[in-house]
Design a protein around this motif. Structure first.
Motif, mmCIF file in Angstrom:
data_model
loop_
_atom_site.group_PDB
_atom_site.id
_atom_site.type_symbol
_atom_site.label_atom_id
_atom_site.label_comp_id
_atom_site.label_asym_id
_atom_site.label_seq_id
_atom_site.Cartn_x
_atom_site.Cartn_y
_atom_site.Cartn_z
ATOM 1 N N SER A 1 13.188 -7.801 -3.703
ATOM 2 C CA SER A 1 12.056 -7.644 -4.636
ATOM 3 C C SER A 1 11.362 -6.304 -4.412
ATOM 4 O O SER A 1 10.998 -5.603 -5.381
ATOM 5 C CB SER A 1 11.058 -8.787 -4.434
ATOM 6 N N TYR A 2 11.201 -5.928 -3.158
ATOM 7 C CA TYR A 2 10.589 -4.623 -2.863
ATOM 8 C C TYR A 2 11.501 -3.475 -3.317
ATOM 9 O O TYR A 2 11.031 -2.430 -3.776
ATOM 10 C CB TYR A 2 10.272 -4.503 -1.374
ATOM 11 N N ILE B 1 0.845 -1.214 0.000
ATOM 12 C CA ILE B 1 0.000 0.000 0.000
ATOM 13 C C ILE B 1 0.868 1.246 0.000
ATOM 14 O O ILE B 1 0.565 2.233 -0.687
ATOM 15 C CB ILE B 1 -0.956 -0.027 1.214
ATOM 16 N N SER B 2 1.995 1.213 0.752
ATOM 17 C CA SER B 2 2.896 2.368 0.773
ATOM 18 C C SER B 2 3.462 2.625 -0.617
ATOM 19 O O SER B 2 3.485 3.777 -1.101
ATOM 20 C CB SER B 2 4.029 2.134 1.765
ATOM 21 N N LEU B 3 3.928 1.547 -1.298
ATOM 22 C CA LEU B 3 4.469 1.720 -2.650
ATOM 23 C C LEU B 3 3.393 2.194 -3.624
ATOM 24 O O LEU B 3 3.651 3.032 -4.506
ATOM 25 C CB LEU B 3 5.067 0.390 -3.138
ATOM 26 N N ILE C 1 11.554 0.523 -9.890
ATOM 27 C CA ILE C 1 10.715 0.576 -11.096
ATOM 28 C C ILE C 1 9.733 1.752 -10.997
ATOM 29 O O ILE C 1 9.541 2.506 -11.955
ATOM 30 C CB ILE C 1 9.977 -0.762 -11.292
ATOM 31 N N CYS C 2 9.102 1.907 -9.825
ATOM 32 C CA CYS C 2 8.164 3.023 -9.625
ATOM 33 C C CYS C 2 8.865 4.366 -9.834
ATOM 34 O O CYS C 2 8.335 5.285 -10.497
ATOM 35 C CB CYS C 2 7.562 2.966 -8.229
ATOM 36 N N GLU D 1 9.951 9.129 -13.219
ATOM 37 C CA GLU D 1 10.951 10.120 -13.563
ATOM 38 C C GLU D 1 11.332 10.101 -15.035
ATOM 39 O O GLU D 1 11.666 11.137 -15.614
ATOM 40 C CB GLU D 1 12.217 9.894 -12.704
ATOM 41 N N LEU D 2 11.293 8.945 -15.659
ATOM 42 C CA LEU D 2 11.798 8.840 -17.033
ATOM 43 C C LEU D 2 10.700 8.766 -18.088
ATOM 44 O O LEU D 2 11.000 8.732 -19.292
ATOM 45 C CB LEU D 2 12.692 7.587 -17.135
ATOM 46 N N THR D 3 9.460 8.665 -17.672
ATOM 47 C CA THR D 3 8.359 8.603 -18.646
ATOM 48 C C THR D 3 7.342 9.700 -18.335
ATOM 49 O O THR D 3 7.404 10.360 -17.288
ATOM 50 C CB THR D 3 7.666 7.229 -18.596
ATOM 51 N N ASN D 4 6.404 9.854 -19.267
ATOM 52 C CA ASN D 4 5.326 10.823 -19.060
ATOM 53 C C ASN D 4 4.069 10.165 -18.517
ATOM 54 O O ASN D 4 2.967 10.752 -18.572
ATOM 55 C CB ASN D 4 4.986 11.533 -20.391
#
Length: 562
Positions: A131-132, A88-90, A138-139, A144-147
């Motif tokens: 894994s976390y 939930i935090s992520l 990834i998040c 940051e790198l995509t729109n």
């Protein structure tokens, strides 16, 4: 007064978690869930009252998620509570990062999530927290790198942005501080336990060391039975007289130290029996020490078995029981001597009473005859016969005295010149009535001496020489009695040799028995040779007989030099 602790609030009352580490992690999960709900609550209230950014539904998800994780943790669903908290935090962080304003520093919470995942799952479960970490990366990369945008947030004024940044920085700092505090607390508790256990271990080792030293025991540890890896304590080496660098601790050394090599197969069987039957291991063996001395040891031990019931290790001890063994042997020897003495005493009383009564009855008979005659020649003959009976009684009494003295008189060893004591024995014997025409020969080195009991060896020689005279072939020419001494390495062999009657073959095995007479015509009491044998054995020697009927007899006495 009702008092609630953090544990009662977060985990509830009467909750017992055996592991200190698991307890701290569970407490951290509950606290983090409360912090998550609190952060979302504060931000939600500020969003409604101050910032007006239309994020209230997402803060409600955070409040619900924190509450769900908290309740799962209370119901001891610790693993599920951890995953609920982190996911939930992520999710919320990713939502807030994926907008035009990136919700002003919300990406800072990724560090808190990463540190929390490591703290909650620990180093050993690296796959889970890694894994976390990858999911968080990834998040961050997507935002940051995509729109890619999940939500659109209207731009806020510069003053609002600063306040939002401050709030996010503050809560990030608080979250990290709480996690680090729990980790430090856990580390402190672990170190405290290690220090306590180390102290207990030192105290236990000290007690063990004092107990071992008090029992004079040497400890051995067969660390790996299959590979013969052993460890011996310094005390064990000391008991054997060696230094640790002088001999290796292994089975070969153990085998070589055994005083009797034939004991090794028995020792191996004792070990196998313990491994097989799991019975107590308790053995007694004699070992040869470095200085050449021999010691008795009592060995005991206990093996450890693997899950498939195979012995993998064994620890035990060796205790010096030499003094105990010596005392046991002394007691056994005394018991044997006592049994022998009692048996001999019965025979002694019976035989003495018989042998004393016979000459007394004969004397009484001679006295009765003398009362009925007045013939001086007959009276003289009767008196001569009585003298012979009295002389025989004196001789018998002397033998009884020698017998008593041998068992009670202390052994006094001193240097004894064999030539001198042999000459004295022959001087005492050659003037006896039956010694006429006997050639006495001394075949002894005049300088040969032996450390022994002079009184006993003198009685022995006199007795054997008297027997040789008494049972000689007096009608035959060429009679001789020779005394010969052979100087051996550790002993001296004294031989009394004659060419007399010899001893019948059927009597030779019993000739040294108490009151044994080879025939009814035997002139002695049956005590002489018995006393000879007893005296020789008392001074540590042995006596052997070699005789041929009609040819002669040789008595060989083997005496230690010291």
């Amino acid at each position: 007064m009702l008092r609630l602790s953090i544990k009662d609030i977060v985990l509830g009352k009467n909750i017992h978690i055996p592991s200190e580490s698991d307890y701290r992690k569970s407490l951290l999960v509950g606290v983090c869930c409360i912090i998550l709900a609190f952060i979302c609550l504060v931000n939600g209230v500020l969003n409604v009252l101050v910032w007006d950014l239309n994020l209230t539904p997402y803060f409600m998800i955070g409040i619900s998620g924190g509450t769900l994780g908290y309740m799962l943790n209370r119901f001891q669903k610790f693993e599920l509570a951890k995953h609920t908290l982190l996911l939930i935090s992520l999710f919320l962080i990713f939502i807030f990062m994926s907008n035009e304003g990136k919700y002003y520093g919300s990406q800072l919470y990724l560090f808190t999530v990463l540190v929390a995942s490591i703290s909650l799952f620990g180093y050993r479960r690296i796959g889970i927290w890694l894994s976390y970490a990858i999911l968080a990366f990834i998040c961050f990369s997507v935002s940051e790198l995509t729109n890619f945008k999940v939500i659109s947030v209207d731009a806020a004024s510069e003053s609002k942005e600063d306040k939002i940044y401050f709030i996010n920085y503050l809560f990030t700092f608080v979250g990290l501080t709480v996690i680090i505090y729990f980790q430090v607390k856990l580390q402190y508790k672990s170190e405290e336990k290690l220090i306590k256990k180390d102290q207990q271990l030192k105290e236990s080792e000290e007690r063990f060391r004092m107990a071992v030293e008090g029992t004079n025991a040497g400890i051995w540890d067969w660390e790996n039975i299959n590979k013969d890896q052993q460890w011996w304590s310094p005390k064990l080496y000391e008991l054997l007289g060696y230094k640790p660098e002088e001999i290796e601790a292994n089975r070969v050394t153990f085998k070589n130290l055994l005083a009797q090599k034939e004991d090794y197969p028995k020792l191996v069987n004792d070990f196998k029996k313990h491994f097989r039957d799991k019975e107590p291991f308790s053995v007694e063996y004699k070992f040869k020490c470095k200085d050449g001395s021999y010691k008795w040891f009592h060995g005991s031990g206990q093996a450890k078995w693997s899950e498939n019931k195979m012995p993998v290790r064994m620890v035990g001890s060796l205790v010096d029981i030499t003094e105990k063994k010596i005392k046991e042997e002394e007691i056994q020897e005394k018991n044997s001597l006592l049994e022998k003495t009692n048996a001999e005493l019965d025979r002694f009383v019976y035989s003495v009473s018989h042998d004393l009564r016979a000459p007394l009855n004969s004397i009484q008979g001679l006295i009765n005859i003398s009362d009925t005659t007045e013939d001086s020649q007959e009276l003289k003959q009767l008196m001569s016969m009585m003298k012979n009976r009295v002389k025989k009684l004196y001789s018998f009494i002397d033998e009884i005295i020698n017998f008593a003295r041998n068992s009670r008189t202390e052994i006094i060893k001193e240097p004894v010149n064999l030539f001198a004591i042999t000459s004295d024995a022959f001087d005492n014997a050659q003037f006896r009535e039956q010694a006429v025409a006997i050639d006495f020969r001394i075949l002894v080195d005049k300088e040969l001496s032996i450390n022994t009991d002079k009184g006993r060896i003198s009685i022995v020689l006199n007795n054997l020489i008297d027997n040789a005279i008494k049972y000689h072939r007096h009608s035959q020419p060429g009679k001789f009695i020779a005394l010969k001494a052979i100087n051996d390495t550790n002993a001296v062999i004294i031989q009394i040799i004659d060419n007399g009657q010899g001893i019948p073959l059927q009597a030779q095995d019993k000739i040294f028995d108490m009151f044994y007479r080879a025939s009814d015509t035997s002139k002695g009491s049956g005590l002489g040779l018995y006393i000879v044998k007893e005296m020789i054995e008392r001074i540590g020697g042995e006596i052997f007989l070699q005789s041929e009927p009609g040819e002669g007899t040789t008595f060989s006495i083997k005496l230690p030099k010291v």
